[in-house]
Design a protein around this motif. Structure first.
Motif, PDB file in Angstrom:
ATOM      1  N   ALA A  46       0.866  -1.177   0.000  1.00 16.70           N
ATOM      2  CA  ALA A  46       0.000   0.000   0.000  1.00 16.70           C
ATOM      3  C   ALA A  46       0.897   1.218   0.000  1.00 16.70           C
ATOM      4  O   ALA A  46       1.939   1.232   0.652  1.00 16.70           O
ATOM      5  CB  ALA A  46      -0.907   0.008   1.227  1.00 16.70           C
ATOM      6  N   VAL A  47       0.511   2.224  -0.746  1.00 13.07           N
ATOM      7  CA  VAL A  47       1.247   3.488  -0.777  1.00 13.07           C
ATOM      8  C   VAL A  47       0.361   4.522  -0.096  1.00 13.07           C
ATOM      9  O   VAL A  47      -0.729   4.826  -0.575  1.00 13.07           O
ATOM     10  CB  VAL A  47       1.593   3.909  -2.223  1.00 13.07           C
ATOM     11  CG1 VAL A  47       2.339   5.225  -2.226  1.00 13.07           C
ATOM     12  CG2 VAL A  47       2.417   2.826  -2.911  1.00 13.07           C
ATOM     13  N   LEU A  48       0.827   5.029   1.028  1.00 14.05           N
ATOM     14  CA  LEU A  48       0.073   5.976   1.833  1.00 14.05           C
ATOM     15  C   LEU A  48       0.813   7.288   1.925  1.00 14.05           C
ATOM     16  O   LEU A  48       2.048   7.308   1.926  1.00 14.05           O
ATOM     17  CB  LEU A  48      -0.137   5.422   3.251  1.00 14.05           C
ATOM     18  CG  LEU A  48      -0.780   4.048   3.373  1.00 14.05           C
ATOM     19  CD1 LEU A  48      -0.762   3.580   4.819  1.00 14.05           C
ATOM     20  CD2 LEU A  48      -2.197   4.089   2.849  1.00 14.05           C
ATOM     21  N   LYS A  55       2.106  10.151  -4.457  1.00 11.83           N
ATOM     22  CA  LYS A  55       1.519   8.827  -4.691  1.00 11.83           C
ATOM     23  C   LYS A  55       1.083   8.651  -6.145  1.00 11.83           C
ATOM     24  O   LYS A  55       1.409   7.646  -6.775  1.00 11.83           O
ATOM     25  CB  LYS A  55       0.311   8.605  -3.773  1.00 11.83           C
ATOM     26  CG  LYS A  55       0.608   8.693  -2.295  1.00 11.83           C
ATOM     27  CD  LYS A  55      -0.647   8.521  -1.456  1.00 11.83           C
ATOM     28  CE  LYS A  55      -1.733   9.528  -1.750  1.00 11.83           C
ATOM     29  NZ  LYS A  55      -1.466  10.895  -1.319  1.00 11.83           N
ATOM     30  N   SER A  56       0.353   9.605  -6.677  1.00 16.07           N
ATOM     31  CA  SER A  56      -0.131   9.509  -8.063  1.00 16.07           C
ATOM     32  C   SER A  56       1.019   9.603  -9.051  1.00 16.07           C
ATOM     33  O   SER A  56       1.020   8.920 -10.082  1.00 16.07           O
ATOM     34  CB  SER A  56      -1.156  10.604  -8.355  1.00 16.07           C
ATOM     35  OG  SER A  56      -2.304  10.408  -7.569  1.00 16.07           O
ATOM     36  N   THR A  57       2.004  10.402  -8.756  1.00 13.05           N
ATOM     37  CA  THR A  57       3.180  10.513  -9.630  1.00 13.05           C
ATOM     38  C   THR A  57       3.913   9.180  -9.685  1.00 13.05           C
ATOM     39  O   THR A  57       4.331   8.730 -10.754  1.00 13.05           O
ATOM     40  CB  THR A  57       4.112  11.634  -9.143  1.00 13.05           C
ATOM     41  OG1 THR A  57       3.378  12.865  -9.132  1.00 13.05           O
ATOM     42  CG2 THR A  57       5.334  11.769 -10.035  1.00 13.05           C
ATOM     43  N   LEU A  58       4.052   8.515  -8.549  1.00 11.54           N
ATOM     44  CA  LEU A  58       4.681   7.193  -8.519  1.00 11.54           C
ATOM     45  C   LEU A  58       3.866   6.210  -9.351  1.00 11.54           C
ATOM     46  O   LEU A  58       4.423   5.462 -10.162  1.00 11.54           O
ATOM     47  CB  LEU A  58       4.813   6.697  -7.078  1.00 11.54           C
ATOM     48  CG  LEU A  58       5.375   5.290  -6.916  1.00 11.54           C
ATOM     49  CD1 LEU A  58       6.786   5.194  -7.479  1.00 11.54           C
ATOM     50  CD2 LEU A  58       5.347   4.883  -5.448  1.00 11.54           C
ATOM     51  N   ALA A  59       2.547   6.200  -9.191  1.00  6.79           N
ATOM     52  CA  ALA A  59       1.685   5.308  -9.966  1.00  6.79           C
ATOM     53  C   ALA A  59       1.805   5.572 -11.458  1.00  6.79           C
ATOM     54  O   ALA A  59       1.825   4.636 -12.265  1.00  6.79           O
ATOM     55  CB  ALA A  59       0.233   5.441  -9.511  1.00  6.79           C
ATOM     56  N   ARG A  60       1.908   6.830 -11.842  1.00 11.73           N
ATOM     57  CA  ARG A  60       2.048   7.171 -13.270  1.00 11.73           C
ATOM     58  C   ARG A  60       3.383   6.666 -13.836  1.00 11.73           C
ATOM     59  O   ARG A  60       3.477   6.331 -15.021  1.00 11.73           O
ATOM     60  CB  ARG A  60       1.915   8.676 -13.464  1.00 11.73           C
ATOM     61  CG  ARG A  60       0.493   9.143 -13.297  1.00 11.73           C
ATOM     62  CD  ARG A  60       0.361  10.641 -13.546  1.00 11.73           C
ATOM     63  NE  ARG A  60      -1.010  11.041 -13.327  1.00 11.73           N
ATOM     64  CZ  ARG A  60      -1.409  11.860 -12.366  1.00 11.73           C
ATOM     65  NH1 ARG A  60      -0.514  12.390 -11.532  1.00 11.73           N
ATOM     66  NH2 ARG A  60      -2.667  12.161 -12.222  1.00 11.73           N
ATOM     67  N   HIS A  61       4.414   6.621 -13.008  1.00 10.02           N
ATOM     68  CA  HIS A  61       5.686   6.044 -13.457  1.00 10.02           C
ATOM     69  C   HIS A  61       5.575   4.522 -13.592  1.00 10.02           C
ATOM     70  O   HIS A  61       6.160   3.936 -14.506  1.00 10.02           O
ATOM     71  CB  HIS A  61       6.817   6.401 -12.488  1.00 10.02           C
ATOM     72  CG  HIS A  61       7.402   7.741 -12.744  1.00 10.02           C
ATOM     73  ND1 HIS A  61       6.863   8.883 -12.218  1.00 10.02           N
ATOM     74  CD2 HIS A  61       8.471   8.116 -13.477  1.00 10.02           C
ATOM     75  CE1 HIS A  61       7.596   9.918 -12.629  1.00 10.02           C
ATOM     76  NE2 HIS A  61       8.557   9.483 -13.393  1.00 10.02           N
ATOM     77  N   LEU A  62       4.852   3.893 -12.683  1.00 12.51           N
ATOM     78  CA  LEU A  62       4.739   2.431 -12.724  1.00 12.51           C
ATOM     79  C   LEU A  62       4.020   1.953 -13.981  1.00 12.51           C
ATOM     80  O   LEU A  62       4.309   0.868 -14.477  1.00 12.51           O
ATOM     81  CB  LEU A  62       4.009   1.929 -11.474  1.00 12.51           C
ATOM     82  CG  LEU A  62       4.785   2.052 -10.173  1.00 12.51           C
ATOM     83  CD1 LEU A  62       3.915   1.678  -8.983  1.00 12.51           C
ATOM     84  CD2 LEU A  62       6.045   1.200 -10.206  1.00 12.51           C
ATOM     85  N   ASN A  63       3.078   2.735 -14.504  1.00 15.77           N
ATOM     86  CA  ASN A  63       2.409   2.316 -15.742  1.00 15.77           C
ATOM     87  C   ASN A  63       2.854   3.144 -16.950  1.00 15.77           C
ATOM     88  O   ASN A  63       2.182   3.171 -17.965  1.00 15.77           O
ATOM     89  CB  ASN A  63       0.882   2.306 -15.591  1.00 15.77           C
ATOM     90  CG  ASN A  63       0.310   3.634 -15.201  1.00 15.77           C
ATOM     91  OD1 ASN A  63       0.918   4.669 -15.439  1.00 15.77           O
ATOM     92  ND2 ASN A  63      -0.865   3.631 -14.604  1.00 15.77           N
ATOM     93  N   ALA A  64       4.009   3.779 -16.843  1.00 16.16           N
ATOM     94  CA  ALA A  64       4.699   4.464 -17.946  1.00 16.16           C
ATOM     95  C   ALA A  64       3.934   5.639 -18.540  1.00 16.16           C
ATOM     96  O   ALA A  64       4.149   5.988 -19.692  1.00 16.16           O
ATOM     97  CB  ALA A  64       5.101   3.480 -19.025  1.00 16.16           C
ATOM     98  N   LEU A  65       3.047   6.250 -17.773  1.00 17.21           N
ATOM     99  CA  LEU A  65       2.418   7.498 -18.235  1.00 17.21           C
ATOM    100  C   LEU A  65       3.391   8.661 -18.085  1.00 17.21           C
ATOM    101  O   LEU A  65       3.281   9.658 -18.794  1.00 17.21           O
ATOM    102  CB  LEU A  65       1.134   7.769 -17.465  1.00 17.21           C
ATOM    103  CG  LEU A  65       0.000   6.772 -17.716  1.00 17.21           C
ATOM    104  CD1 LEU A  65      -1.174   7.067 -16.792  1.00 17.21           C
ATOM    105  CD2 LEU A  65      -0.432   6.813 -19.171  1.00 17.21           C
ATOM    106  N   LEU A  66       4.321   8.534 -17.155  1.00 12.35           N
ATOM    107  CA  LEU A  66       5.422   9.494 -16.995  1.00 12.35           C
ATOM    108  C   LEU A  66       6.736   8.734 -17.120  1.00 12.35           C
ATOM    109  O   LEU A  66       6.810   7.554 -16.764  1.00 12.35           O
ATOM    110  CB  LEU A  66       5.376  10.169 -15.618  1.00 12.35           C
ATOM    111  CG  LEU A  66       4.218  11.117 -15.327  1.00 12.35           C
ATOM    112  CD1 LEU A  66       4.288  11.593 -13.872  1.00 12.35           C
ATOM    113  CD2 LEU A  66       4.237  12.297 -16.262  1.00 12.35           C
ATOM    114  N   LEU A  67       7.744   9.404 -17.596  1.00 15.67           N
ATOM    115  CA  LEU A  67       9.080   8.797 -17.696  1.00 15.67           C
ATOM    116  C   LEU A  67      10.038   9.581 -16.813  1.00 15.67           C
ATOM    117  O   LEU A  67       9.939  10.797 -16.718  1.00 15.67           O
ATOM    118  CB  LEU A  67       9.550   8.820 -19.148  1.00 15.67           C
ATOM    119  CG  LEU A  67       8.673   8.052 -20.131  1.00 15.67           C
ATOM    120  CD1 LEU A  67       9.184   8.242 -21.556  1.00 15.67           C
ATOM    121  CD2 LEU A  67       8.610   6.588 -19.775  1.00 15.67           C
ATOM    122  N   PRO A  68      10.966   8.870 -16.165  1.00 15.60           N
ATOM    123  CA  PRO A  68      11.906   9.564 -15.258  1.00 15.60           C
ATOM    124  C   PRO A  68      12.821  10.529 -15.994  1.00 15.60           C
ATOM    125  O   PRO A  68      13.026  10.409 -17.182  1.00 15.60           O
ATOM    126  CB  PRO A  68      12.698   8.431 -14.631  1.00 15.60           C
ATOM    127  CG  PRO A  68      12.417   7.214 -15.414  1.00 15.60           C
ATOM    128  CD  PRO A  68      11.201   7.451 -16.237  1.00 15.60           C
TER     129      PRO A  68
END
Length: 68
Positions: A46-48, A55-68
């Motif tokens: 869980a990400v709290l 939190k949302s920025t991390l999720a967007r990286h996990l599904n490649a909507l954002l790139l580092p």
């Protein structure tokens, strides 16, 4: 035997750039700062955090909507 991770993030940082039209400047907002995260198959996490903590920025990286 090496660990088999389905997610393995190392040193992830991300900044949002925000244009400020009134001052004609660009403002940087650090959303993620040197994040490390490893998740093995079958693990549940869980990400709290508070609003605006990334939190949302991390999720967007996990599904490649954002790139580092």
């Amino acid at each position: 035997m090496p660990d088999d991770f389905i997610v393995d993030i190392k040193n992830l940082s991300y900044e949002y750039l925000e244009e400020q039209q009134s001052e004609n400047k660009t403002k940087e907002s650090l959303a993620l700062d040197d994040i490390n995260l490893s998740i093995k198959e079958g693990e549940m996490i869980a990400v709290l955090g508070a609003n605006g903590s990334g939190k949302s920025t991390l999720a967007r990286h996990l599904n490649a909507l954002l790139l580092p």
